[in-house]
Design a protein around this motif. Structure first.
Motif, PDB file in Angstrom:
ATOM      1  N   GLY A  20      39.468  36.909  35.359  1.00  0.00           N
ATOM      2  CA  GLY A  20      40.339  37.205  36.489  1.00  0.00           C
ATOM      3  C   GLY A  20      41.732  37.530  35.985  1.00  0.00           C
ATOM      4  O   GLY A  20      41.970  37.602  34.780  1.00  0.00           O
ATOM      5  N   SER A  67      29.849  42.711  46.373  1.00  0.00           N
ATOM      6  CA  SER A  67      31.125  43.398  46.457  1.00  0.00           C
ATOM      7  C   SER A  67      31.892  42.805  47.637  1.00  0.00           C
ATOM      8  O   SER A  67      31.930  43.364  48.723  1.00  0.00           O
ATOM      9  CB  SER A  67      30.904  44.900  46.648  1.00  0.00           C
ATOM     10  OG  SER A  67      32.133  45.561  46.603  1.00  0.00           O
ATOM     11  N   LYS A  68      32.484  41.631  47.393  1.00  0.00           N
ATOM     12  CA  LYS A  68      33.211  40.926  48.445  1.00  0.00           C
ATOM     13  C   LYS A  68      34.332  40.114  47.826  1.00  0.00           C
ATOM     14  O   LYS A  68      34.356  39.894  46.615  1.00  0.00           O
ATOM     15  CB  LYS A  68      32.275  40.023  49.243  1.00  0.00           C
ATOM     16  CG  LYS A  68      31.599  38.929  48.424  1.00  0.00           C
ATOM     17  CD  LYS A  68      30.908  37.875  49.271  1.00  0.00           C
ATOM     18  CE  LYS A  68      29.529  38.267  49.700  1.00  0.00           C
ATOM     19  NZ  LYS A  68      28.825  37.205  50.401  1.00  0.00           N
ATOM     20  N   ASP A  69      35.240  39.672  48.658  1.00  0.00           N
ATOM     21  CA  ASP A  69      36.313  38.812  48.196  1.00  0.00           C
ATOM     22  C   ASP A  69      35.695  37.545  47.612  1.00  0.00           C
ATOM     23  O   ASP A  69      34.790  36.959  48.206  1.00  0.00           O
ATOM     24  CB  ASP A  69      37.227  38.466  49.377  1.00  0.00           C
ATOM     25  CG  ASP A  69      38.456  37.706  48.946  1.00  0.00           C
ATOM     26  OD1 ASP A  69      38.297  36.575  48.422  1.00  0.00           O
ATOM     27  OD2 ASP A  69      39.564  38.218  49.133  1.00  0.00           O
ATOM     28  N   SER A  70      36.173  37.127  46.466  1.00  0.00           N
ATOM     29  CA  SER A  70      35.568  35.980  45.780  1.00  0.00           C
ATOM     30  C   SER A  70      35.652  34.687  46.586  1.00  0.00           C
ATOM     31  O   SER A  70      34.834  33.787  46.400  1.00  0.00           O
ATOM     32  CB  SER A  70      36.213  35.786  44.409  1.00  0.00           C
ATOM     33  OG  SER A  70      37.600  35.573  44.540  1.00  0.00           O
ATOM     34  N   LYS A  71      36.621  34.586  47.491  1.00  0.00           N
ATOM     35  CA  LYS A  71      36.713  33.390  48.338  1.00  0.00           C
ATOM     36  C   LYS A  71      35.579  33.329  49.353  1.00  0.00           C
ATOM     37  O   LYS A  71      35.310  32.287  49.918  1.00  0.00           O
ATOM     38  CB  LYS A  71      38.064  33.350  49.057  1.00  0.00           C
ATOM     39  CG  LYS A  71      39.230  33.122  48.118  1.00  0.00           C
ATOM     40  CD  LYS A  71      40.541  33.138  48.861  1.00  0.00           C
ATOM     41  CE  LYS A  71      40.844  34.566  49.210  1.00  0.00           C
ATOM     42  NZ  LYS A  71      42.196  34.904  49.472  1.00  0.00           N
ATOM     43  N   GLU A  72      34.916  34.473  49.568  1.00  0.00           N
ATOM     44  CA  GLU A  72      33.811  34.532  50.532  1.00  0.00           C
ATOM     45  C   GLU A  72      32.440  34.335  49.879  1.00  0.00           C
ATOM     46  O   GLU A  72      31.422  34.363  50.562  1.00  0.00           O
ATOM     47  CB  GLU A  72      33.843  35.877  51.260  1.00  0.00           C
ATOM     48  CG  GLU A  72      35.092  36.061  52.095  1.00  0.00           C
ATOM     49  CD  GLU A  72      35.202  37.455  52.691  1.00  0.00           C
ATOM     50  OE1 GLU A  72      34.256  38.248  52.561  1.00  0.00           O
ATOM     51  OE2 GLU A  72      36.256  37.738  53.284  1.00  0.00           O
ATOM     52  N   HIS A 125      36.437  38.524  38.632  1.00  0.00           N
ATOM     53  CA  HIS A 125      36.394  37.590  39.756  1.00  0.00           C
ATOM     54  C   HIS A 125      37.809  37.268  40.184  1.00  0.00           C
ATOM     55  O   HIS A 125      38.702  37.126  39.345  1.00  0.00           O
ATOM     56  CB  HIS A 125      35.686  36.308  39.284  1.00  0.00           C
ATOM     57  CG  HIS A 125      35.223  35.406  40.365  1.00  0.00           C
ATOM     58  ND1 HIS A 125      36.090  34.632  41.094  1.00  0.00           N
ATOM     59  CD2 HIS A 125      33.990  35.146  40.827  1.00  0.00           C
ATOM     60  CE1 HIS A 125      35.393  33.925  41.963  1.00  0.00           C
ATOM     61  NE2 HIS A 125      34.108  34.229  41.822  1.00  0.00           N
ATOM     62  N   GLY A 126      38.027  37.126  41.461  1.00  0.00           N
ATOM     63  CA  GLY A 126      39.324  36.677  41.961  1.00  0.00           C
ATOM     64  C   GLY A 126      39.606  35.268  41.482  1.00  0.00           C
ATOM     65  O   GLY A 126      38.690  34.469  41.273  1.00  0.00           O
ATOM     66  N   THR A 127      40.879  34.938  41.297  1.00  0.00           N
ATOM     67  CA  THR A 127      41.219  33.641  40.710  1.00  0.00           C
ATOM     68  C   THR A 127      41.214  32.482  41.695  1.00  0.00           C
ATOM     69  O   THR A 127      41.112  31.340  41.283  1.00  0.00           O
ATOM     70  CB  THR A 127      42.594  33.714  40.026  1.00  0.00           C
ATOM     71  OG1 THR A 127      43.582  34.074  40.993  1.00  0.00           O
ATOM     72  CG2 THR A 127      42.576  34.710  38.889  1.00  0.00           C
ATOM     73  N   ASP A 128      41.317  32.752  42.998  1.00  0.00           N
ATOM     74  CA  ASP A 128      41.397  31.655  43.963  1.00  0.00           C
ATOM     75  C   ASP A 128      40.159  30.765  43.939  1.00  0.00           C
ATOM     76  O   ASP A 128      40.265  29.551  44.069  1.00  0.00           O
ATOM     77  CB  ASP A 128      41.611  32.189  45.385  1.00  0.00           C
ATOM     78  CG  ASP A 128      43.001  32.753  45.579  1.00  0.00           C
ATOM     79  OD1 ASP A 128      43.925  32.324  44.853  1.00  0.00           O
ATOM     80  OD2 ASP A 128      43.170  33.620  46.443  1.00  0.00           O
ATOM     81  N   PRO A 163      46.300  41.646  40.002  1.00  0.00           N
ATOM     82  CA  PRO A 163      45.149  42.549  39.878  1.00  0.00           C
ATOM     83  C   PRO A 163      45.516  43.845  39.171  1.00  0.00           C
ATOM     84  O   PRO A 163      46.654  44.322  39.243  1.00  0.00           O
ATOM     85  CB  PRO A 163      44.753  42.822  41.330  1.00  0.00           C
ATOM     86  CG  PRO A 163      45.327  41.695  42.110  1.00  0.00           C
ATOM     87  CD  PRO A 163      46.579  41.296  41.386  1.00  0.00           C
TER      88      PRO A 163
END
Length: 143
Positions: free
Chosen positions: A72, A15-20, A45-48, A76
């Motif tokens: 994604g 449970s974290k930002d997908s960039k991390e 999932h985040g798109t970045d 959002p």
């Protein structure tokens, strides 16, 4: 259809930002998927970092017999009250069509040529987007 509740087993770790998300996280995720009794998996999932993480997971799951879809959205779902989000449409497409896929990792995006959603191989895409008066669509273009 049986559903594996991934979050009961790994919520705090993923449970974290997908960039991390790290390569270690992807290896752990691959281990969880390989050991699960299920064949089909869908991850929001985040798109970045979606293409990068999907590509890493694809390498880690080679010959696993699993089908994984990353979903994604450019906007959002949490922002859908102000802007039309493509999140629900992307998730619905994944749920309706995941059983048509061969083993491997795919991503859902909008195909501007066919004007519909499609699955994309993470090895062959780059993130892009389409803007219209009504909304913003996540698309992937071939490299």
């Amino acid at each position: 259809m049986d559903v594996y509740n991934f979050f009961d087993n790994a919520e705090e770790r993923f449970s974290k930002d997908s960039k991390e998300v790290t390569e270690k996280d992807i290896a752990e995720l691959a281990s969880i998927i390989r050991s699960a009794e299920y064949r089909y998996f869908i991850f929001t999932h985040g798109t970045d970092a979606m293409a990068r993480n999907a590509k890493l997971l694809q390498g880690a799951l080679q010959d696993s017999g699993r089908v994984v879809v990353f979903v994604g959205a450019m906007i959002p779902l949490s922002m859908s009250a102000k802007h039309k989000s493509d999140a629900v449409d992307n998730l619905q497409f994944a749920l309706e069509h995941i059983h048509e896929l061969e083993n491997g990792v795919n991503m859902v995006g909008y195909n501007p040529q066919t004007k519909r959603r499609d699955f994309y191989n993470p090895d062959k895409v780059e993130k892009n987007f389409v803007v219209s008066k009504e909304n913003l669509q996540l698309i992937f273009t071939s490299r």
